[in-house]
Design a protein around this motif. Structure first.
Motif, PDB file in Angstrom:
ATOM      1  N   PHE A 138      30.673  15.528 -71.938  1.00 58.72           N
ATOM      2  CA  PHE A 138      31.334  14.748 -70.894  1.00 58.72           C
ATOM      3  C   PHE A 138      32.665  15.440 -70.637  1.00 58.72           C
ATOM      4  O   PHE A 138      33.609  15.279 -71.403  1.00 58.72           O
ATOM      5  CB  PHE A 138      31.550  13.307 -71.353  1.00 58.72           C
ATOM      6  N   GLU A 139      32.720  16.225 -69.583  1.00 62.11           N
ATOM      7  CA  GLU A 139      33.930  16.993 -69.286  1.00 62.11           C
ATOM      8  C   GLU A 139      34.697  16.354 -68.149  1.00 62.11           C
ATOM      9  O   GLU A 139      34.111  15.882 -67.182  1.00 62.11           O
ATOM     10  CB  GLU A 139      33.564  18.433 -68.924  1.00 62.11           C
ATOM     11  N   ASN A 140      35.997  16.356 -68.290  1.00 57.26           N
ATOM     12  CA  ASN A 140      36.826  15.870 -67.185  1.00 57.26           C
ATOM     13  C   ASN A 140      37.582  17.037 -66.586  1.00 57.26           C
ATOM     14  O   ASN A 140      37.869  18.017 -67.254  1.00 57.26           O
ATOM     15  CB  ASN A 140      37.768  14.745 -67.635  1.00 57.26           C
ATOM     16  N   GLY A 141      37.875  16.916 -65.320  1.00 57.23           N
ATOM     17  CA  GLY A 141      38.586  17.979 -64.615  1.00 57.23           C
ATOM     18  C   GLY A 141      40.077  17.698 -64.531  1.00 57.23           C
ATOM     19  O   GLY A 141      40.583  16.711 -65.086  1.00 57.23           O
ATOM     20  N   LYS A 142      40.750  18.545 -63.822  1.00 60.65           N
ATOM     21  CA  LYS A 142      42.208  18.426 -63.671  1.00 60.65           C
ATOM     22  C   LYS A 142      42.616  17.111 -63.027  1.00 60.65           C
ATOM     23  O   LYS A 142      43.688  16.579 -63.307  1.00 60.65           O
ATOM     24  CB  LYS A 142      42.733  19.585 -62.817  1.00 60.65           C
ATOM     25  N   CYS A 143      41.774  16.582 -62.162  1.00 63.67           N
ATOM     26  CA  CYS A 143      42.130  15.349 -61.443  1.00 63.67           C
ATOM     27  C   CYS A 143      42.296  14.165 -62.390  1.00 63.67           C
ATOM     28  O   CYS A 143      42.971  13.188 -62.054  1.00 63.67           O
ATOM     29  CB  CYS A 143      41.123  15.033 -60.348  1.00 63.67           C
ATOM     30  N   ARG A 185      34.610   6.339 -69.680  1.00 62.25           N
ATOM     31  CA  ARG A 185      35.453   6.524 -70.871  1.00 62.25           C
ATOM     32  C   ARG A 185      35.061   7.787 -71.623  1.00 62.25           C
ATOM     33  O   ARG A 185      35.915   8.509 -72.128  1.00 62.25           O
ATOM     34  CB  ARG A 185      35.382   5.291 -71.776  1.00 62.25           C
ATOM     35  N   ASP A 186      33.753   8.057 -71.688  1.00 60.10           N
ATOM     36  CA  ASP A 186      33.311   9.293 -72.343  1.00 60.10           C
ATOM     37  C   ASP A 186      33.812  10.524 -71.591  1.00 60.10           C
ATOM     38  O   ASP A 186      34.192  11.523 -72.203  1.00 60.10           O
ATOM     39  CB  ASP A 186      31.787   9.333 -72.456  1.00 60.10           C
ATOM     40  N   ILE A 187      33.825  10.451 -70.276  1.00 56.65           N
ATOM     41  CA  ILE A 187      34.361  11.564 -69.478  1.00 56.65           C
ATOM     42  C   ILE A 187      35.858  11.708 -69.725  1.00 56.65           C
ATOM     43  O   ILE A 187      36.360  12.811 -69.959  1.00 56.65           O
ATOM     44  CB  ILE A 187      34.054  11.371 -67.980  1.00 56.65           C
ATOM     45  N   LEU A 188      36.572  10.590 -69.684  1.00 57.98           N
ATOM     46  CA  LEU A 188      38.025  10.627 -69.917  1.00 57.98           C
ATOM     47  C   LEU A 188      38.366  11.237 -71.272  1.00 57.98           C
ATOM     48  O   LEU A 188      39.330  11.996 -71.398  1.00 57.98           O
ATOM     49  CB  LEU A 188      38.618   9.213 -69.857  1.00 57.98           C
ATOM     50  N   ASN A 189      37.570  10.892 -72.276  1.00 61.69           N
ATOM     51  CA  ASN A 189      37.846  11.349 -73.637  1.00 61.69           C
ATOM     52  C   ASN A 189      37.226  12.703 -73.957  1.00 61.69           C
ATOM     53  O   ASN A 189      37.384  13.200 -75.072  1.00 61.69           O
ATOM     54  CB  ASN A 189      37.355  10.304 -74.647  1.00 61.69           C
ATOM     55  N   LEU A 198      31.307   9.802 -59.380  1.00 61.83           N
ATOM     56  CA  LEU A 198      30.348  10.435 -60.267  1.00 61.83           C
ATOM     57  C   LEU A 198      28.986  10.315 -59.597  1.00 61.83           C
ATOM     58  O   LEU A 198      28.553   9.223 -59.237  1.00 61.83           O
ATOM     59  CB  LEU A 198      30.312   9.740 -61.629  1.00 61.83           C
ATOM     60  N   LYS A 199      28.318  11.462 -59.421  1.00 65.78           N
ATOM     61  CA  LYS A 199      27.003  11.460 -58.769  1.00 65.78           C
ATOM     62  C   LYS A 199      25.955  11.776 -59.820  1.00 65.78           C
ATOM     63  O   LYS A 199      26.073  12.726 -60.573  1.00 65.78           O
ATOM     64  CB  LYS A 199      26.948  12.486 -57.649  1.00 65.78           C
ATOM     65  N   LEU A 200      24.906  10.945 -59.820  1.00 66.76           N
ATOM     66  CA  LEU A 200      23.759  11.159 -60.710  1.00 66.76           C
ATOM     67  C   LEU A 200      22.563  11.541 -59.847  1.00 66.76           C
ATOM     68  O   LEU A 200      22.275  10.857 -58.865  1.00 66.76           O
ATOM     69  CB  LEU A 200      23.440   9.884 -61.496  1.00 66.76           C
ATOM     70  N   TYR A 201      21.903  12.603 -60.212  1.00 66.97           N
ATOM     71  CA  TYR A 201      20.745  13.085 -59.440  1.00 66.97           C
ATOM     72  C   TYR A 201      19.486  12.928 -60.243  1.00 66.97           C
ATOM     73  O   TYR A 201      19.465  13.068 -61.421  1.00 66.97           O
ATOM     74  CB  TYR A 201      20.932  14.560 -59.081  1.00 66.97           C
TER      75      TYR A 201
END
Length: 184
Positions: free
Chosen positions: A144-149, A127-131, A181-184
């Motif tokens: 929290f950035e979202n892309g074009k997709c 939700r943070d990414i979406l917003n 979403l990948k976390l490293y």
């Protein structure tokens, strides 16, 4: 299962201000958890110590977790840093792979878990990414950035998340069987 009692912190929000608690977490519980985690790359290395490098509080919706960076120091003097989001829950999770230990604050008992195993935490991140949220955490900011997709994502659509169970050096969260979403 390891039970850690906080000596000075009386609630989760203050746990990482208790240096004895943090030292015990890193000496007793975290080594056991990291060694059983498929993404931990130092399983066969000679490890000298585990240290909390940085702790960032994360608040989203009703979620309160800590984004923890753990430094692993080897006898060779080399180090590696691992990112482990931590959260407490009152009931034992069905999937015990994410359980790190049991905690006790005053008379209350909890389970400390790797937060990626918690659906509410995973969904809060999405939700943070979406917003496109920008959150102050500690002395920094997480964007929290979202892309074009995600531009056409229906924000009213329920979020379904799961962990990808593959042998890899990261944690992959799959959202709605389409987004990763990948976390490293």
């Amino acid at each position: 299962m390891i039970l850690l009692q906080s000596l000075t912190a009386t609630r989760w929000a203050d746990a990482f201000t208790d240096t004895t608690f943090t030292a015990r977490l890193m000496a007793e519980a975290m080594p056991v958890y990291l060694q059983k985690s498929r993404w931990f790359g130092a399983k066969n290395a000679r490890i000298k110590s585990y240290l909390v490098e940085k702790v960032l509080p994360y608040y989203a919706f009703d979620e309160h977790a800590y984004l923890v960076f753990i430094e692993v120091l080897f006898y060779t003097a080399n180090t590696e840093t691992y990112f482990v989001p931590l959260k407490i829950v009152t009931e034992k999770p069905d999937d015990d792979r994410g359980i790190i230990c049991q905690l006790q604050f005053e008379d209350e008992e909890y389970f400390l878990i790797d937060a990626v195993y918690d659906t509410d935490f995973r969904d809060a991140i999405f939700r943070d990414i979406l917003n496109g949220e920008e959150k102050t955490v500690g002395d920094g900011v997480v964007l929290f950035e979202n892309g074009k997709c995600l531009a056409d994502f229906d924000r009213y659509k329920p979020i379904e998340s799961r962990l990808l169970n593959a042998e890899q050096s990261n944690t992959t969260i799959v959202y709605n069987d389409k987004y990763y979403l990948k976390l490293y």
